[in-house]
Design an enzyme around this catalytic site. Structure first.
Site, PDB file in Angstrom:
ATOM      1  CB  THR A 154      37.213 103.852  30.721  1.00 37.92           C
ATOM      2  OG1 THR A 154      36.815 103.754  31.998  1.00 37.92           O
ATOM      3  CG2 THR A 154      37.833 105.113  30.467  1.00 37.92           C
ATOM      4  CG  ASP A 155      35.060  97.832  28.993  1.00 37.97           C
ATOM      5  OD1 ASP A 155      34.316  97.585  30.295  1.00 37.97           O
ATOM      6  OD2 ASP A 155      34.993  97.073  28.305  1.00 37.97           O
ATOM      7  CB  CYS A 156      35.282  97.928  34.561  1.00 41.10           C
ATOM      8  SG  CYS A 156      35.613  97.756  36.112  1.00 41.10           S
ATOM      9  CB  ALA A 165      40.049 100.850  30.384  1.00 40.02           C
TER      10      ALA A 165
END
Length: 747
Positions: free
Chosen positions: A272-274, A276
């Site tokens: 994931t992105d941070c 998310a």
């Protein structure tokens, strides 16, 4: 493995919080030790990252040698104090250089794309991989493969441009450059393709906003670069924050399983992105709470969470309550471990401090940064041969503007702290050319990027009045607050005040309603122009600038984007003719912000004009001037008629008709005259950058077959329809030679 150990492999805490750097010594944090002993840490994000967000400064940060030693201390503790001795995956930001102290800062991707030189970019990726792996970094969170649809978006600078074919070529080069022939090699790191998917098409150009896009366009445009990179062997993918048609990418099993794994055959790791996963419950509101969000994500196909907060808090609970299938956890953990094995971390988890000290920021890499920056510079206007400047005839030169000597402003976002003497500004580069006559170069900042202060106008106008030629260096800034203070607008001297001043008007989270110059920069240019002297405008910025007055009145305009640490030297090389500009635009620049979207490959039905203005850009995709002229002739398509599945060879002669050597970007476009599904008027399908001496002619050849002629049909699978196609070859999307190609049914 126990459930705790499996979950541990999916967690990626912030790396810079795992140690303290005091008096030249590395001390591991107790919280990190406890987490390792309790079940393990699968990965660390940004163990070597330094910037205002992490709070790591030049003073508190790690030198190249110390960075390698810190990673070794982290790995040693993990190997010796966890039950299974599994090494940690160190993930680092490397969009345009490793985001660590001492690393080489290359131009931002928008500049890299503008070079149209895939081989050069591959070489750059190899250099960045060497620097990163030498300190123990094993995976990079790049390349950014988002297709720019609205340049008001603050992350435009991180992207290669608006065309999926061009981005796909850079995507493949990134995989080849970063990953090399073997992931286990000491010069290789695994890439992470981001942001999957549609992130560059958000509503209103607002970061992480909703994406309104049908599946056909998604497959043809935004997914094309990702598919190319997956086929090239990419080992990791990061999901995008945004939703598409109501479904967040982080929980889309259609994206992460049906397309990515089942159709494309991707066998790597998805991260994931941070933040998310938290966003699912507090933003998208598709989950009741953090537990629900975590279960939805891992079930959809997420293998690792950047930050690890949600997975670390909820996955074990979900298992115990029967809300998470143990097989799903097993699959995710296996994917993380598989990547570690491919990277050779079990055999060699440690970095070589001596090698890091030698490689990072080497003279070879600095020279490469200057070359890359030079090729990405785009000459937009050059009335009357204003450029190149000649030392013998230019007279005294006034270098004016807020970006003339602001070194952080030319580096772009995702940049580590830099000592001032490491970055060459435009002012410094021009002064270096006049060492024997320093009084020939005058300087005044004039104004800041943002703000309404005009107190620097008087000194700037006096400076310009005393000069014969004027170079105005304006644009934007993605520089976060590195504690450098500001400048005295009257003297240009550095100035530290009680009140922090930040000129940032671009970068992640900095989206705009306008593409005009911020603050009073336009007014400064206008006032200087009134003096009636030759004015060269140099833009240093992270997104296109739309200033009709400058387009009409400046004598020359140079678009340099954020050119990195050697950017000042590269710009001076172009201004004085040591380098012939060869950059070409990869984003269309509108005449007015209200024209957006203005990307070149829109549908034929998008309309011709507004009441006040037509729909054509000021500077089209592929555009860029040179100090020489190139002539195109003898476009040929052989055979001119072929069956579905066959190929035609497209040839064109290109001659340098000027008196200077120069590089031309030969661009191939294809237009489908009629189709069962509406199509863009024309699409880029090939390009080649060639260097020609004065008078030299070369025949450039492209192959046109199913890959260049197909589109996603009504049944959502690629199809080549028989009929008339137009093949267009030229110097930009609006300046081409045209030929017909007939495609008939296969026998």
């Amino acid at each position: 493995m126990t459930p705790e150990e499996k979950v541990g492999q999916l967690l990626q805490p912030f790396g810079w919080q795992t140690y303290e750097h005091k008096d030249g010594k590395i001390e591991l944090a107790e919280s990190f030790k406890q987490q390792v002993e309790a079940g393990g840490v699968g990965s660390l994000y940004g163990a070597l990252r330094a910037d205002p967000w992490t709070g790591v400064t030049l003073e508190s940060g790690l030198s190249p040698r110390e960075g390698a030693e810190a990673v070794n201390a982290i790995q040693r503790y993990a190997m010796e104090h966890s039950r299974l001795g599994i090494p940690i995956l160190i993930g680092e930001e490397c969009s345009h250089g490793h985001m660590a102290i001492g690393a080489t800062v290359f131009p931002v991707p928008l500049s890299l794309g503008s070079a149209w030189n895939v081989e050069l970019y591959r070489e750059m990726c190899r250099a960045v991989a060497k620097e990163t792996r030498s300190q123990g970094g094993a995976v990079t969170y790049s390349p950014v493969l988002d297709v720019v649809r609205d340049p008001r978006w603050g992350r435009t600078e991180e992207c290669f441009g608006e065309d999926p074919h061009l981005i796909a070529e850079y995507a493949k080069a990134s995989v080849e450059g970063f990953q090399g022939e073997s992931l286990a090699h000491e010069d290789s790191v695994a890439v992470t393709l981001k942001h999957f998917v549609g992130y560059g098409s958000s509503e209103g150009g607002r970061n992480a906003g909703p994406v309104h896009m049908g599946k056909r366009e998604l497959l043809e445009v935004d997914m094309l670069p990702f598919k190319a990179a997956v086929e090239a062997g990419a080992k990791s993918i990061m999901t995008a924050y945004n939703e598409i048609d109501g479904v967040p990418c982080t929980t889309s099993s259609e994206l992460l399983q049906d397309i990515l794994r089942d159709e494309w055959g991707f066998d790597g790791m998805v991260i994931t992105d941070c933040g998310a996963i938290d966003m699912l419950a507090s933003g998208h509101d598709v989950a009741e709470d953090g537990l629900d969000a975590s279960v939805q994500s891992i079930t959809a196909g997420i293998d690792m969470e950047m930050s690890g907060v949600m997975f670390g808090q909820y996955l074990l609970q979900a298992l115990s309550e029967g809300k998470l299938d143990p097989a799903v956890l097993d699959t995710a953990a296996a994917r993380v471990l598989a990547l570690k094995f491919e990277l050779g971390l079990f055999e060699q988890p440690y970095a070589d401090p001596d090698r890091a000290e030698k490689l990072i920021g080497s003279e070879e890499h600095i020279a490469l940064a200057r070359r890359v920056a030079s090729e990405g510079i785009v000459l937009l206007k050059n009335d009357g041969g204003t450029l190149p400047l000649e030392k013998g005839t230019a007279g005294r030169i006034a270098v004016i503007g807020p970006n003339a000597d602001a070194f952080y402003n030319q580096l772009g976002d995702y940049t580590s702290p830099q000592p001032k003497d490491k970055v060459v500004t435009v002012l410094e580069a021009i002064r270096s050319r006049y060492k024997e006559d320093p009084d020939s170069v005058l300087y005044a900042p004039g104004c800041r990027i943002r703000g309404e202060s005009r107190e620097g106008f008087e000194s700037a106008l006096a400076c310009a009045a005393a000069a014969d030629s004027i170079v105005m260096v304006v644009g934007g800034s993605s520089a976060r607050d590195f504690g450098e203070g500001t400048i005295d607008l009257r003297t240009g001297a550095s100035k530290v005040t009680e009140n922090a001043w930040n000129d940032m008007d671009c970068g992640e989270g900095i989206d705009r309603v306008s593409l005009g110059l911020s603050g009073v920069q336009l007014e400064l240019v206008q006032e200087v122009h009134k003096l009636g002297k030759p004015v060269v405008v140099v833009y240093i910025n992270g997104r296109p600038v739309v200033e009709p007055w400058i387009d009409e009145n400046a004598h020359a305009i140079v678009e340099a984007w954020y050119p990195g640490q050697e950017g000042g030297s590269a710009i001076a090389d172009v201004l004085f003719g040591d380098e012939n500009p060869s950059g070409r635009l990869t984003v269309s620049i509108p005449k007015h912000t209200g024209q957006l979207p203005v990307y070149y490959n829109g549908k034929r039905s998008r309309g011709k004009r507004y009441l006040e203005e037509d729909s054509q850009p000021r500077y089209p995709f592929g555009y860029g001037l040179s100090y020489t002229t190139f002539e195109y002739s003898n476009l040929s398509v052989e055979p001119a008629e072929l069956a579905v599945g066959e190929e035609a060879m497209v040839t064109v002669d290109v001659m340098n008709a000027g008196d200077r050597s120069g590089a031309e970007v030969v661009q191939l476009y294809v237009s489908d005259a009629a189709s069962k599904v509406t199509r863009p008027e024309r699409e880029l399908k090939g390009f080649e950058k060639i260097m020609l001496a004065p008078g030299e002619k070369r025949t450039v050849t492209f192959s046109v077959g199913a890959e260049q002629l197909q589109y996603i049909g009504k049944d959502m699978v690629p199809v080549v329809e028989p009929g008339l196609f137009r093949v267009l070859v030229g110097r930009n999307v609006q300046d081409t030679l045209n030929a017909d190609l007939i495609v008939r049914e296969a026998k």
